[in-house]
Scaffold this motif. Structure first.
Motif, PDB file in Angstrom:
ATOM      1  N   ALA A 152       0.832  -1.207   0.000  1.00 12.22           N
ATOM      2  CA  ALA A 152       0.000   0.000   0.000  1.00 12.22           C
ATOM      3  C   ALA A 152       0.864   1.253   0.000  1.00 12.22           C
ATOM      4  O   ALA A 152       0.358   2.356   0.150  1.00 12.22           O
ATOM      5  N   ARG A 153       2.154   1.079  -0.162  1.00  8.79           N
ATOM      6  CA  ARG A 153       3.071   2.225  -0.123  1.00  8.79           C
ATOM      7  C   ARG A 153       3.338   2.784  -1.517  1.00  8.79           C
ATOM      8  O   ARG A 153       3.111   2.113  -2.512  1.00  8.79           O
ATOM      9  N   PRO A 154       3.872   4.015  -1.567  1.00  6.76           N
ATOM     10  CA  PRO A 154       4.053   4.672  -2.865  1.00  6.76           C
ATOM     11  C   PRO A 154       5.331   4.273  -3.602  1.00  6.76           C
ATOM     12  O   PRO A 154       5.618   4.843  -4.662  1.00  6.76           O
ATOM     13  N   THR A 155       6.116   3.355  -3.047  1.00  7.56           N
ATOM     14  CA  THR A 155       7.304   2.846  -3.754  1.00  7.56           C
ATOM     15  C   THR A 155       7.439   1.355  -3.439  1.00  7.56           C
ATOM     16  O   THR A 155       6.847   0.844  -2.495  1.00  7.56           O
ATOM     17  N   LEU A 156       8.290   0.699  -4.230  1.00 10.53           N
ATOM     18  CA  LEU A 156       8.563  -0.725  -4.021  1.00 10.53           C
ATOM     19  C   LEU A 156       9.585  -0.978  -2.920  1.00 10.53           C
ATOM     20  O   LEU A 156       9.838  -2.138  -2.561  1.00 10.53           O
ATOM     21  N   ASN A 157      10.198   0.078  -2.386  1.00  9.89           N
ATOM     22  CA  ASN A 157      11.347  -0.123  -1.490  1.00  9.89           C
ATOM     23  C   ASN A 157      11.057  -1.036  -0.308  1.00  9.89           C
ATOM     24  O   ASN A 157      11.885  -1.878   0.047  1.00  9.89           O
ATOM     25  N   GLY A 158       9.903  -0.859   0.326  1.00 12.13           N
ATOM     26  CA  GLY A 158       9.586  -1.667   1.505  1.00 12.13           C
ATOM     27  C   GLY A 158       9.586  -3.155   1.176  1.00 12.13           C
ATOM     28  O   GLY A 158      10.173  -3.968   1.898  1.00 12.13           O
ATOM     29  N   LEU A 194       7.283   6.472 -10.819  1.00 14.23           N
ATOM     30  CA  LEU A 194       8.631   5.965 -10.563  1.00 14.23           C
ATOM     31  C   LEU A 194       8.497   4.842  -9.528  1.00 14.23           C
ATOM     32  O   LEU A 194       7.974   5.070  -8.438  1.00 14.23           O
ATOM     33  N   PRO A 195       8.968   3.633  -9.848  1.00 17.65           N
ATOM     34  CA  PRO A 195       8.653   2.507  -8.967  1.00 17.65           C
ATOM     35  C   PRO A 195       9.428   2.463  -7.655  1.00 17.65           C
ATOM     36  O   PRO A 195       8.987   1.820  -6.709  1.00 17.65           O
ATOM     37  N   VAL A 196      10.587   3.121  -7.594  1.00 18.98           N
ATOM     38  CA  VAL A 196      11.405   3.063  -6.375  1.00 18.98           C
ATOM     39  C   VAL A 196      11.918   4.448  -6.010  1.00 18.98           C
ATOM     40  O   VAL A 196      12.032   5.328  -6.853  1.00 18.98           O
ATOM     41  N   THR A 197      12.226   4.625  -4.742  1.00 21.56           N
ATOM     42  CA  THR A 197      13.060   5.740  -4.321  1.00 21.56           C
ATOM     43  C   THR A 197      14.497   5.279  -4.537  1.00 21.56           C
ATOM     44  O   THR A 197      14.942   4.305  -3.914  1.00 21.56           O
ATOM     45  N   VAL A 198      15.186   5.959  -5.427  1.00 24.59           N
ATOM     46  CA  VAL A 198      16.535   5.531  -5.807  1.00 24.59           C
ATOM     47  C   VAL A 198      17.517   5.959  -4.727  1.00 24.59           C
ATOM     48  O   VAL A 198      17.502   7.109  -4.271  1.00 24.59           O
ATOM     49  N   GLY A 199      18.370   5.029  -4.291  1.00 21.23           N
ATOM     50  CA  GLY A 199      19.428   5.366  -3.342  1.00 21.23           C
ATOM     51  C   GLY A 199      20.574   6.006  -4.102  1.00 21.23           C
ATOM     52  O   GLY A 199      20.497   7.176  -4.466  1.00 21.23           O
TER      53      GLY A 199
END
Lengths: 394, 394
Positions: B52-58, B97-102
């Motif tokens: 349910a989050r706005p990125t795939l990171n979790g 954008l699917p991820v927050t980029v590190g």
């Protein structure tokens, strides 16, 4: 209530008030301000939850009017009495990385350093490349390996090839070096497609930290063509725990050295200003260099204007560093590769001839600047011990 | 309940199941899986809040056992019936954008591309530099300017100096180019001081995306010595919205080209594998190139092992891209500078002679690979329009 005593000659008087992130033993991280030898817990003192967070990012994102307002409130607060529960001796708390770093950019803004490195890395060519006086040369470093003072740096391994070797070999770096730098932290980000003009610097940049941009010269020399430094730098970058607000550095403003040829319009400032900051490099307890920031060719505002002139966005927590601070004298160089001229002219440290770093060595960078009250303000320090390589034989 | 129909020949069959982040009109972002021409809302379908989050990171941070488990559950789910409320036509949702980029690292792993660029940028020297066959050359790019397919790219401005000009000038880039690449997303990060061996790749890397690493060749050529590309690249990097799981790419594994000289031990794999992915570059609706990923010299696992061998930490969301994918033929090159040989040999696009990008041009990268079911799986596309410069006269 407590009245915080600021010792005479303290580098953390009321004209400094740097921000950091700290935790009392067994407690959560939170934002504090350093006053003398104490830290004031801002969430407790001001009752504002933005300071109850484990990084400065939330506060930094609130913008320059808010930074000014909080600085005024903190100044008034610590000039009077502060609730006991909000005051901690700095020696009794742990200091943490103050921000979540967005992108990390490292410039190359000292003419002395760039010329020295040119002579050492490319002995048969002009030391300064043709672009150097036209733009602040820079590149992106690794944001995920920025660590705070006190964190050991593990000696990196990698590929190295000396000029007289036919093949590269793998192993621990034999030329581990420091780079003493100043870093600037973006508070208010800017949108993609919107360059930040030089005059917008005060609205965008929250404060400054000391930076030690660790460099493995042997790894760097072999890898860096044609796309620039990568593994020779990406293993660690250390920063000081205290972020000195740009407002605290107003008394330190000085003109940059003359810029000739005249920069292109987007890099022109009415009065380009640098900072009269004296850095100190201590190696195993002995001062080996005193790099003068006032010698830096490109100004902090020019670096930010250049970084964004192509429309690159900035984010709260972006860190851009000046590049090694080196003055015209050998004893003013901010990297050991310059101090020892490529390792060919060792210096004596604690009675021993030394070139690059050995395991167990300790390096401490510190810095002071003129403060508004007539004395000096400090950045604290970046102190690091070199730990042995983990996998030297791999 | 709905049974999702997968059209014959769909590139998004049950052997693909890429992840993305989408929002139905007026609703929040959430994680979905693409099946045929539909998106399945995973939070709604599986009742797990990590989606349910706005990125795939979790989800990516949960590790490879969990990735496998979710892939198995999703496969079972979409093979049967899915709650109606969890199914959306892909044409009716917005993709993000699917991820927050590190950190974003860009390699240079195609021998054909590196040789071509060497000839074009350094015509008087050996095209491949001495380090190239010993290590995957790479550098850090700007993570904060990674954008998703569909986001316009504003033509960057900056300093340029043609070889026949005496002084640099400021203005809009006249040599705006693409780089068609594949990007790998780190799911499980690794600690500072702990290199990731080649054999750990499957535990660390979550999936792959298509990448267009926009490049302003005139800005790049003037700025890139000695610290590498900076403003010539940092204005934008576009990625596809769908992250293809590495498990979906098992059927696409092929041996890398022979690696001679033999790499140093930390880069050795029992059977170094690349990926048999066919990329397509479309310029204003016309296919102008078909870069073959199977030609890439360095493998994805070698790139990650190199990136971390100095002890650099990785974080969930770190993106590392392959560098331009170019094959041995001109018609297989993934950058216009190669396709048009530095702009000297224009190609005909939609009846016009073309070299670099004009305002209003549209570029679409797409790619397919063999899937486990005997057909092909797709990456979707990276489609971008070039918007005019904002401040050309500044």
């Amino acid at each position: 209530m407590t009245s915080i005593d600021v010792p005479d000659g303290s580098l953390f008087g009321l004209d400094n008030l740097p921000y950091g992130v700290f935790s009392p033993p067994g407690e959560e991280r939170r934002v504090g301000v350093r006053v003398g030898d104490h830290v004031v817990d801002l969430a407790a003192a001001l009752g504002d939850d933005v300071f109850a967070r484990p990084t400065l990012n939330g506060f930094m994102a609130q913008g320059h009017r808010r930074w000014r307002e909080v600085r005024d409130r903190v100044t008034a607060l610590v000039s009077g009495s502060v609730p006991d529960a909000a005051v901690f001796p700095v020696s009794g708390v742990e200091l943490h990385l103050p921000v979540t770093v967005g992108d990390y950019v490292d410039f190359y803004a000292s003419e002395h350093h760039a010329s020295n490195l040119g002579r050492l890395f490319r002995p048969d060519a002009e030391p300064l490349l043709p672009n150097w006086k036209h733009l602040p040369v820079g590149y992106h470093g690794r944001a995920g390996t920025v660590v705070v003072s006190g964190t050991d740096v593990v000696r990196p391994c990698g590929q190295r090839k000396a000029p007289d070797e036919i093949q590269p070999t793998f192993g621990e770096s034999r030329r581990l070096d420091i780079e003493a730098e100043l870093g600037f932290l973006v508070g208010s980000g800017s949108a993609q497609g919107s360059p930040v003009p030089v005059e917008q610097f005060p609205e965008r940049v929250f404060g400054a930290v000391l930076v030690n941009d660790w460099s493995a010269r042997d790894i760097q020399a072999w890898e860096y063509v044609p796309l620039g430094p990568f593994l020779g730098k990406s293993f660690a970058t250390s920063v000081s725990p205290w972020v000195v607000p740009m407002d605290a550095l107003r008394a330190a403003r000085v003109s940059t050295p003359p810029q000739e040829p005249r920069p292109l319009p987007y890099l022109r400032e009415a009065d380009p200003w640098g900072l009269d900051i004296d850095l100190t490099v201590e190696w195993n307890g002995e001062i080996v260099s005193r790099p003068p920031y006032r010698e830096m060719y490109w100004s902090p505002a020019q670096m930010l204007a250049h970084l964004t002139v192509n429309g690159a966005a900035t984010r709260t927590g972006d860190l851009y560093a000046s590049g090694t601070v080196s003055g015209p004298e050998r004893s003013q160089c901010g990297a050991f590769i310059e101090l020892t001229w490529g390792g060919r002219e060792p210096i004596v440290v604690a009675g021993e001839e030394r070139t690059f770093l050995r395991d167990g060595d300790e390096v401490a960078l510190s810095a002071t600047a003129p403060g508004a009250a007539g004395g000096r303000i400090g950045f604290g320090e970046v102190r690091t011990r070199i730990a042995p390589a983990n996998h030297p034989g791999r």
